[in-house]
Design an enzyme around this catalytic site. Structure first.
Site, PDB file in Angstrom:
ATOM      1  N   ASP A   1       0.830  -1.206   0.000  1.00 35.38           N
ATOM      2  CA  ASP A   1       0.000   0.000   0.000  1.00 35.38           C
ATOM      3  C   ASP A   1       0.866   1.259   0.000  1.00 35.38           C
ATOM      4  O   ASP A   1       2.073   1.221   0.283  1.00 35.38           O
ATOM      5  CB  ASP A   1      -0.884  -0.036   1.259  1.00 35.38           C
ATOM      6  CG  ASP A   1      -2.207   0.673   1.064  1.00 35.38           C
ATOM      7  OD1 ASP A   1      -2.323   1.484   0.142  1.00 35.38           O
ATOM      8  OD2 ASP A   1      -3.123   0.408   1.873  1.00 35.38           O
TER       9      ASP A   1
ATOM     10  N   ASP B   1     -10.597   1.955  -3.080  1.00 35.18           N
ATOM     11  CA  ASP B   1     -11.140   1.696  -1.743  1.00 35.18           C
ATOM     12  C   ASP B   1     -12.655   1.711  -1.770  1.00 35.18           C
ATOM     13  O   ASP B   1     -13.299   1.315  -0.796  1.00 35.18           O
ATOM     14  CB  ASP B   1     -10.654   2.759  -0.751  1.00 35.18           C
ATOM     15  CG  ASP B   1      -9.314   2.379  -0.141  1.00 35.18           C
ATOM     16  OD1 ASP B   1      -8.885   1.226  -0.326  1.00 35.18           O
ATOM     17  OD2 ASP B   1      -8.698   3.243   0.508  1.00 35.18           O
TER      18      ASP B   1
HETATM   19  C1  GLA Z   1      -5.678   1.718   2.302  1.00 33.93           C
HETATM   20  C2  GLA Z   1      -6.051   0.558   1.418  1.00 33.93           C
HETATM   21  C3  GLA Z   1      -7.096  -0.287   2.093  1.00 33.93           C
HETATM   22  C4  GLA Z   1      -6.548  -0.782   3.397  1.00 33.93           C
HETATM   23  C5  GLA Z   1      -6.108   0.400   4.268  1.00 33.93           C
HETATM   24  C6  GLA Z   1      -5.369  -0.076   5.497  1.00 33.93           C
HETATM   25  O1  GLA Z   1      -6.728   2.606   2.442  1.00 33.93           O
HETATM   26  O2  GLA Z   1      -6.495   1.004   0.169  1.00 33.93           O
HETATM   27  O3  GLA Z   1      -7.467  -1.370   1.277  1.00 33.93           O
HETATM   28  O4  GLA Z   1      -5.477  -1.652   3.166  1.00 33.93           O
HETATM   29  O5  GLA Z   1      -5.232   1.264   3.554  1.00 33.93           O
HETATM   30  O6  GLA Z   1      -4.927   0.974   6.271  1.00 33.93           O
END
Ligand code: GLA
Length: 733
Positions: A479, A549
């Site tokens: 990420d 997300d």
């Molecule tokens: C980001 C990612 C999510 C998740 C969060 C965890 O927003 O896109 O899928 O992994 O971080 O903090």
């Protein structure tokens, strides 16, 4: 396929069955562009389409005085400062402060295959015979600058890959202030510009506008390719649509700041350029030093946008993504993020995983919150050691327990970031990008590690390999959750600060390269607050990317549809999540959620224990379906049929390589009372084959020319009730 050099006319012709790309040495010995498009017959000399109308008032000529002006010819790598008053692809500032370059043709080399780009992702050949590469060497005698222009033509794709290398062959320093990867000079302006734009949670919406005199541009100066503007642009003829017509696609194999622009001048010409953003970029070259630009991929079609996209899909799957996972069926995964966020124990995780196993899931992914003091997003980032309060036997223990259930195991990392409240930051406050004496901006309460420093990359590598080696890891989600601000590297010389953004990305690529080399079996999925760094550069290391997300099925349909213009379904991480959706508050039927997510790398992002028995049975059926058809869904040819951006109905389909099997996805956003007829015309089938659709038998030509009515009960369709509904249709010869 081949590359021919015509010695008398000094012209190069790169060709395959579909396309030609023609380059000429200009009368002033710089490198000119003649043509990129549908394949032309080979001939000794192609005249320049644009050197005929000279002279024009207010246009300057220099070489051979006024009979020739760079402003009126197509060029391959133009620079500003001479007689071309359009924007240039590069700018080199020399020791005397001048930035005028006159790099002329010296020599060329043609070779089989495609050389690697040092430190950068790039397309490659599986066998040398798949491509040929031309490298043209130019030199500016006055300044000692050498420029190498590289072009690769692939046998099986209507695609040219380009990059440029600059080398200081003088005895003094010089500084690159701009170094784009590709320029394409076109001889008219009848184009529409398509960009893929959005923000967090609504990434890659296709936006189309007509080119007008002046500059049309997009880019990112966020340190990443960004959810706001994707480094992929299409120039299409106004008459081009999904099924027919001429279009050019430009994709940058790069994950950092970028610029893409088209300049329509006053003389009926269009100049397209793409590469690293010149904003805050300055690359000093000491004598002997080189700078390598990232690669740009240029794709051409005369068969519409679907064909353009499919060419890129196959190209990226076969010639860009690497490793064992590039074309392999992807595991059905269950991720705990939306179920627990950081609030979990080993016991609660095992309970979620066990239910996943019962449903038929193959891989369990532990998301954020497993390390350091990471109980919320104010702390812990940078401390890549399992938190033993949550995981008493560490990552090794948890992976063993998950494996014992018969599931593979993977986990989340965000290796480029650090919280102020972390042991790493306390030990190395100079390891974050920041300007001394100025306040540090926070994003999601975190700071950005300075990946331009090799010691930072080494330290993170050591921490991560210790975790991976101590467990049985099948998957990693990488990420990156904030943009870069105050991009300044502590300890770097003041004359070298202009390198920081790019050096940062080179550090990211270095870590990816080391981890993917050391762990070739691990499936990597990239992520940046969802789809914030969804680009061709990262597909080289991670064959799939968390698309957004936003897991709301209807938002996702749009996001995945928009993403499909430039990227394959096999690259789009797509999960079914709980309702009401955490991002939109909408409650969409479980089947519709799966019918959208199955056009991607499928998984679940919820606690299956919280479903009703009926819903759980449905999930099991979805997983059986996905296991049966994922090969087709991830590897088939995609056809966009009706856009969710232009109406309340949407449709797309995938067709197997042998055209014997297809799946159509049909979606309704808003249900009308007393609705009229809907017809979906299919595509990509064999017109002569007889297909089964439900209980009907229909020839491919009928399905494609007459179409189907998605409410026809005989094909498994029916009038849907309510909003946000869907149907999948299986079409089999
Ligand atoms: C980001 C990612 C999510 C998740 C969060 C965890 O927003 O896109 O899928 O992994 O971080 O903090």
């Amino acid at each position: 396929m081949g590359i021919i050099y015509h010695e008398k006319s000094k012209q190069f012709h790169l060709w395959n069955d579909e396309i030609s790309y023609i380059i000429a040495v200009l009368p002033n010995d710089e490198i000119g562009h003649v043509y990129f498009g549908k394949r032309l017959k080979n001939r000794e000399e192609y005249s320049y389409p644009s050197d005929l109308r000279y002279p024009k008032a207010m246009v300057c000529g220099m070489h051979d005085r006024e009979s020739f002006s760079l402003e009126l010819v197509g060029q391959e790598n133009p620079s500003f400062g001479g007689t071309d008053l359009r924007d240039g692809a590069f700018a080199m500032q020399y020791a005397n402060g001048s930035s005028v370059t006159h790099a002329v043709f010296q020599s060329f080399e043609i070779r089989e295959g495609k050389p690697k780009l040092k430190g950068l992702p790039a397309a490659y050949t599986n066998e040398d015979a798949e491509a040929e590469t031309l490298v043209i060497r130019c030199y500016d005698e006055l300044t000692g600058l050498t420029v190498l222009l590289s072009y690769t033509i692939f046998r099986d794709y209507p695609i040219i890959c380009r990059n440029v290398l600059y080398r200081n062959d003088s005895g003094v320093e010089m500084t690159l202030q701009k170094a784009l990867s590709a320029t394409l000079d076109l001889t008219d302006q009848e184009y529409e510009w398509m960009q893929f734009t959005g923000a967090w949670g609504r990434e890659r919406e296709p936006i189309t506008r007509k080119l007008q005199p002046g500059i049309t541009a997009i880019g990112s100066n966020r340190g990443s390719s960004s959810p706001n503007m994707n480094p992929f642009v299409i120039l299409k003829r106004p008459t081009c649509d999904e099924m027919q017509g001429e279009a050019l696609g430009f994709s940058l194999v790069y994950s950092g700041n970028f610029l893409a622009q088209a300049e329509c001048d006053s003389y009926g010409q269009t100049r397209f350029m793409m590469g690293i953003s010149p904003m805050n970029f300055a690359w000093k070259l000491t004598p002997g030093e080189e700078f390598q630009t990232p690669e740009a991929v240029l794709v051409y079609t005369k068969q519409g946008l679907n064909h353009l996209s499919r060419s890129l899909h196959h190209f990226y799957r076969n010639q860009l993504s690497r490793g064992i996972w590039k074309t392999k069926e992807r595991p059905i995964l269950l991720n705990n993020w939306e179920a627990t966020q950081m609030n979990f124990t080993e016991e609660s995780i095992l309970k979620i995983a066990a239910k996943g196993k019962e449903a038929g899931v193959e891989l369990f992914v532990l998301d954020d919150g497993w390390f350091g003091a990471r109980d919320d997003d104010y702390r812990g980032l940078g401390d890549w050691v399992a938190n033993t309060q949550k995981l008493p036997e560490g990552m090794g223990g948890l992976s063993r327990k998950i494996n014992e259930m018969g599931l593979q195991f993977g986990f989340w990392i965000e290796p480029e970031m650090v919280n102020e409240d972390s042991d790493l930051y306390r030990a190395h406050p100079d390891w974050v990008l920041h300007v001394p004496g100025r306040d540090l901006s926070l994003g999601r309460h975190q700071l950005v590690l300075d990946y331009s420093k090799p010691e930072v990359v080494d330290c993170i590598y050591d921490m991560l390999t210790a975790v991976i080696d101590g467990a049985n890891i099948a998957y990693i989600k990488w990420d990156m959750n904030r943009t870069i601000t105050e991009c300044y590297s502590i300890g770097r010389d003041s004359t070298e600060q202009g390198k920081t953004y790019h050096a940062y990305i080179l550090g990211v690529y270095d870590l990816y390269e080391r981890l993917t080399t050391r762990y070739p079996e691990i499936l990597f999925e990239s992520c940046a607050s969802g789809g914030g760094r969804f680009d061709a550069g990262l597909l080289y290391y991670a064959p799939q990317a968390w698309c957004s997300d936003n897991t709301d099925a209807y938002s996702r349909l749009k996001i995945q549809y928009g993403t499909s213009y430039g990227y394959p379904l096999s690259s789009m991480g797509a999960h079914v999540s709980a309702v009401p959706n955490q991002q939109t508050g909408r409650s969409i039927d479980l089947q519709t959620r799966a019918d959208v997510a199955c056009f991607g790398t499928f998984g679940y992002e919820l606690d299956l224990n919280e479903l009703s028995d009926e819903e759980f049975e449905k999930v099991k059926e979805q997983i059986v379906f996905m296991k049966k058809y994922r090969g087709l869904l991830q590897d088939g040819d995609l056809y966009r049929l009706q856009s969710p951006f232009s109406g309340d109905k949407a449709a797309w389909m995938v067709v197997s390589g042998d055209r014997r099997q297809a799946i159509l996805g049909y979606y309704t956003a808003e249900k009308y009372a007393n609705e009229g007829r809907s017809t979906v015309r299919l595509a990509g089938l064999d017109p002569d084959l007889l297909y089964h659709v439900g209980s009907r038998e229909l020839y491919g030509d009928e399905l494609m020319e007459r179409g189907i009515d998605p409410t026809d009960p005989a094909i498994g369709g029916y009038e849907t009730e309510g909003d946000y509904t869907s149907r999948l249709f299986i079409i089999e010869a």
